[in-house]
Motif scaffolding. Structure first.
Motif, PDB file in Angstrom:
ATOM      1  N   VAL A  20      50.295  -2.477 -58.191  1.00 11.15           N
ATOM      2  CA  VAL A  20      51.121  -3.590 -58.669  1.00 11.15           C
ATOM      3  C   VAL A  20      51.175  -4.741 -57.664  1.00 11.15           C
ATOM      4  CG1 VAL A  20      52.544  -2.188 -60.209  1.00 11.15           C
ATOM      5  CG2 VAL A  20      53.279  -2.524 -57.842  1.00 11.15           C
ATOM      6  N   VAL A  21      50.803  -4.484 -56.405  1.00 14.09           N
ATOM      7  CA  VAL A  21      50.828  -5.547 -55.398  1.00 14.09           C
ATOM      8  C   VAL A  21      49.481  -6.259 -55.329  1.00 14.09           C
ATOM      9  CG1 VAL A  21      51.124  -6.079 -52.943  1.00 14.09           C
ATOM     10  CG2 VAL A  21      52.626  -4.419 -54.053  1.00 14.09           C
ATOM     11  N   GLU A  34      54.892  -5.453 -48.380  1.00 13.97           N
ATOM     12  CA  GLU A  34      54.832  -6.588 -49.315  1.00 13.97           C
ATOM     13  C   GLU A  34      55.623  -6.289 -50.585  1.00 13.97           C
ATOM     14  OE1 GLU A  34      54.191 -10.119 -50.981  1.00 13.97           O
ATOM     15  OE2 GLU A  34      53.624  -9.638 -48.913  1.00 13.97           O
ATOM     16  N   ALA A  35      55.498  -5.062 -51.091  1.00 12.37           N
ATOM     17  CA  ALA A  35      56.235  -4.664 -52.296  1.00 12.37           C
ATOM     18  C   ALA A  35      57.738  -4.732 -52.048  1.00 12.37           C
ATOM     19  CB  ALA A  35      55.834  -3.254 -52.714  1.00 12.37           C
ATOM     20  N   ASN A  66      46.851  -5.779 -57.410  1.00 10.42           N
ATOM     21  CA  ASN A  66      46.212  -5.878 -58.721  1.00 10.42           C
ATOM     22  C   ASN A  66      44.786  -5.346 -58.731  1.00 10.42           C
ATOM     23  OD1 ASN A  66      48.288  -6.827 -60.342  1.00 10.42           O
ATOM     24  ND2 ASN A  66      48.007  -8.903 -59.573  1.00 10.42           N
ATOM     25  N   SER A 119      58.810  -8.493 -51.816  1.00  6.34           N
ATOM     26  CA  SER A 119      58.745  -9.262 -53.061  1.00  6.34           C
ATOM     27  C   SER A 119      59.542  -8.630 -54.194  1.00  6.34           C
ATOM     28  CB  SER A 119      57.284  -9.402 -53.486  1.00  6.34           C
ATOM     29  OG  SER A 119      56.760  -8.120 -53.798  1.00  6.34           O
ATOM     30  N   ASN A 120      60.105  -7.426 -53.940  1.00  5.27           N
ATOM     31  CA  ASN A 120      60.856  -6.703 -54.988  1.00  5.27           C
ATOM     32  C   ASN A 120      60.032  -6.496 -56.251  1.00  5.27           C
ATOM     33  OD1 ASN A 120      63.223  -6.188 -53.629  1.00  5.27           O
ATOM     34  ND2 ASN A 120      64.087  -8.182 -54.134  1.00  5.27           N
ATOM     35  N   ILE A 121      58.720  -6.335 -56.088  1.00  3.94           N
ATOM     36  CA  ILE A 121      57.848  -6.208 -57.265  1.00  3.94           C
ATOM     37  C   ILE A 121      58.130  -4.931 -58.046  1.00  3.94           C
ATOM     38  CG2 ILE A 121      55.888  -5.071 -56.120  1.00  3.94           C
ATOM     39  CD1 ILE A 121      54.160  -7.188 -57.765  1.00  3.94           C
ATOM     40  N   ARG A 129      60.884  -5.313 -60.568  1.00  2.64           N
ATOM     41  CA  ARG A 129      60.446  -5.965 -61.803  1.00  2.64           C
ATOM     42  C   ARG A 129      59.641  -5.014 -62.686  1.00  2.64           C
ATOM     43  NH1 ARG A 129      59.415 -10.128 -58.245  1.00  2.64           N
ATOM     44  NH2 ARG A 129      57.152  -9.989 -58.415  1.00  2.64           N
ATOM     45  N   HIS A 130      58.724  -4.271 -62.056  1.00  2.59           N
ATOM     46  CA  HIS A 130      57.862  -3.380 -62.843  1.00  2.59           C
ATOM     47  C   HIS A 130      58.641  -2.234 -63.471  1.00  2.59           C
ATOM     48  CE1 HIS A 130      53.626  -4.531 -62.665  1.00  2.59           C
ATOM     49  NE2 HIS A 130      53.993  -5.223 -61.615  1.00  2.59           N
TER      50      HIS A 130
END
Length: 91
Positions: free
Chosen positions: A13-14, A59-60, A16, A63-65, A68-69
């Motif tokens: 998810v970071v 990084e995840a 891609n 960015s709080n990715i 979101r996912h």
């Protein structure tokens, strides 16, 4: 002729990037909204994959990715567990 088995691939998810599932770590949110690391990759729930790389996990977290996912609040302890797993893998 031996048919080659298809290696399941998932997307980080970071980054891609599509990668073999074994090279990624799965983070999963269950029905109760609890987020946990899933080393087996078989837990029920919504999964998101991260590359086994410290930079990617940092990084995840920044960015709080994953929030979101997974549509859930990801606790910092989950990131700590991910970092430990990656550090142990690199040894």
């Amino acid at each position: 002729m031996v048919k080659k088995r298809k290696i399941p691939e998932r997307k980080c998810v970071v980054t891609n990037e599509m990668m073999p599932k074994k090279e990624l770590i799965r983070v999963v949110r269950n029905k109760d909204g609890e987020v946990s690391v899933d080393p087996t990759g078989k837990k029920n729930g919504r999964g998101a994959y991260l590359t086994k790389n410290l930079d990617v996990i940092v990084e995840a977290e920044k960015s709080n990715i994953l929030n979101r996912h997974l549509n859930a609040e990801v606790d910092s302890s989950v990131y700590d567990e991910l970092k430990k797993m990656v550090e142990n893998n690199e040894k």
